[in-house]
Enzyme design. Sequence first.
Site, short mmCIF file in Angstrom:
data_model
loop_
_atom_site.label_atom_id
_atom_site.label_comp_id
_atom_site.label_asym_id
_atom_site.label_seq_id
_atom_site.Cartn_x
_atom_site.Cartn_y
_atom_site.Cartn_z
CD GLU A 475 -1.19 7.95 9.40
OE1 GLU A 475 -0.77 6.62 10.00
OE2 GLU A 475 -0.76 8.04 8.15
CG HIS A 478 -2.81 3.04 9.93
ND1 HIS A 478 -3.02 1.58 9.32
CD2 HIS A 478 -2.43 3.80 9.19
CE1 HIS A 478 -2.80 1.99 7.89
NE2 HIS A 478 -2.41 3.10 7.82
#
Length: 686
Positions: A475, A478
């Site tokens: 994550e 991202h």
Amino acid sequence: MEGTVPSERKNPFFEPYRTLHDVAPFDRIRLEDYEEAFMEGIRRDKEFLDKTINNPAKPTFDNTIINKDDDPEGYYDLLERVSTVFFNLLSAETNDEMDALAQKMSPILTQHANDMRLNEQLFERVRQVHLHHRRLTPEEKRLLDDCYQGFVRSGALLDKEGKDRLRQLTEEASLLGLQFSQNLLKENKAFSLHITDAAQLDGLPQTAIDAAAEEAKQRGEEGWTFTLDAPSYSPFMTYSTQRELRQRMYMAYNTKGIHDNDCNNLAICQRLINLRREIAQLLGYKTYADYVLSRRMAKNVRGVYRLLNQLVDAYKPTAKKELEELEKQGVGLLQPWDVAFYSHKLKLKKYNIDAEMLRPYFQLDKVIDGVFGLATRLYGITFKENKAIPVYHPDVKAYEVFDRDGSYLAVLYADFHPRKGKQGGAWMTQYQGQWIDKKGENVRPHVSLVMNLTKPTPDKPALLTLGEVETFLHEFGHALHGMLSNCRFESLSGTNVLWDFVELPSQFMENFAVEREFLRTFAFHYDTGEPLPDELIRRIVRSRNFMVATACMRQVSFGLVDMAYYTMRDEFTGDIIAFEKQAWQKAIIMPQRMDTCMTTQFSHIMAGGYAAGYYSYKWAEVLDADAFAVFKRSGIFNEKTAQRFRDCILSRGGTDDPMTLYKNFKGSEPTIDALLKRNGIKRKTK
């Protein structure tokens, strides 16, 4: 003060936030603010639409495509701002009132979006710009093409009857996608396994027992309570010696959405599949997959199946051998609720490595330091927690992010642990994107990481598994894509890239999790301060590919069922469960159970934007292995290589064709070879 008339409270969405970095004022937002702001935002949008289509000047790129850049203090930005906050919190911090409001607003918002996309006068202006425009930069051309295609793909070329039908279909699909998600959250939170007999805790690590005791305490229960949230479910399935209890947990997890109750998702899934097929065919495509893939790196259905079949051919023989080895560890016929348990036993036997051995070295606060420190070494960026930045829940931390030269780069929210109003899983989102306004100011992004990692207990800090560290890195990849963006237009910035390219930066970061040089920067025992021993690191590396082919087949199976649903040309009237089992059979290595279902909890392809796109994870895995091989050759912390990755990929968003961006970084197109090598898979020779 006596005699003072209290000033009338203003809805915080109705004016510029005037907060540090213009962050969302979570501390001032009330539930009643949302609906009022939604409706006013719709009114302002319509006002802006009238202003645009009634402009007597000839349509140009500047007065039609990017004219919102002249918006005074975000007046016309209201709907986007309130929608961003509301729908982000609907996943991260919802309640019954928000769920009800979402149900109420969903058809209204979809109808409004259709009003904008299907407005003939607006589309005619866009079409004229598309046909006749000034000389544009490559980024401007990309924006114009995306804008024009967005209208076309939303039905702008349909006749009135077609547009009316499209409105009906999209409004229904929007509402059903919302219902799917709400049902899934309710199903997930409805189940708990409450244990009062300590003997039934046999095999469980102390961390899992302590967490279950804390969960029971919070619920006002005696003993220990286990839930379907990942930090509770996964250790139970891995370590519990109580086979019957493992079965109960497994069946609860894998039957979400198929029970005979108000949260049943079977009919919703069937209807969503048919709605999307009809939408695609209305727009001139044979199937929904054809519609989706026309704007993807894979290009078409054939390209997706080529990848999935390559992976089946390469990995399935090894996956079968892995299963055979696993079955030798069990007693009798291996059932799905036995797989994690006996996999753990086999891994311990072969490599003397165990997630609980590593957990004491992965204290969350230290992992945060390590992950942030990795970004500092690679890209020169630094993080500083700022408690003055409002957050939407006490669990959330807010950081200011600064670039190598000390300039402000982004705000990063980090929301680490599961709770009642939070969806399961992990994701990155944004409260503000990045763009450069007409004055030349680089408006920086506000990025949010939302995860469900192991919680602290009264006696111990949050101690993660290696898998949770990988989730964090994923994550965070991202987040880097969002934070390092340097694009002119917000709709092309950050993670606004083709769907099968978006997982490259995230999956790329996972590679660092097993690198000794990285682990040495943060993996210290939470109690003694001792570094993670070299011997344990060697075992981590040796065990990296344990059951890797089985894991690959699991991902491929999900991609196959996704493609099977969305390549259908005729109405789907079959049984979801039976169809699912048949669709992914090619990648399945164990006997299937007909009393479980993945589809009814498959948020990615039903409500999460991955419909006809789940293959993207494997597509991006080919890219990430290929890209990390470049880093391995030059050194995993090599600043020049990292700067090239930042300049060619992370900062460029969707401003160019993804393959062009990738070739600019590496110098050539990727191949599957690096992935096979990383996984220790030998390509079959003919």
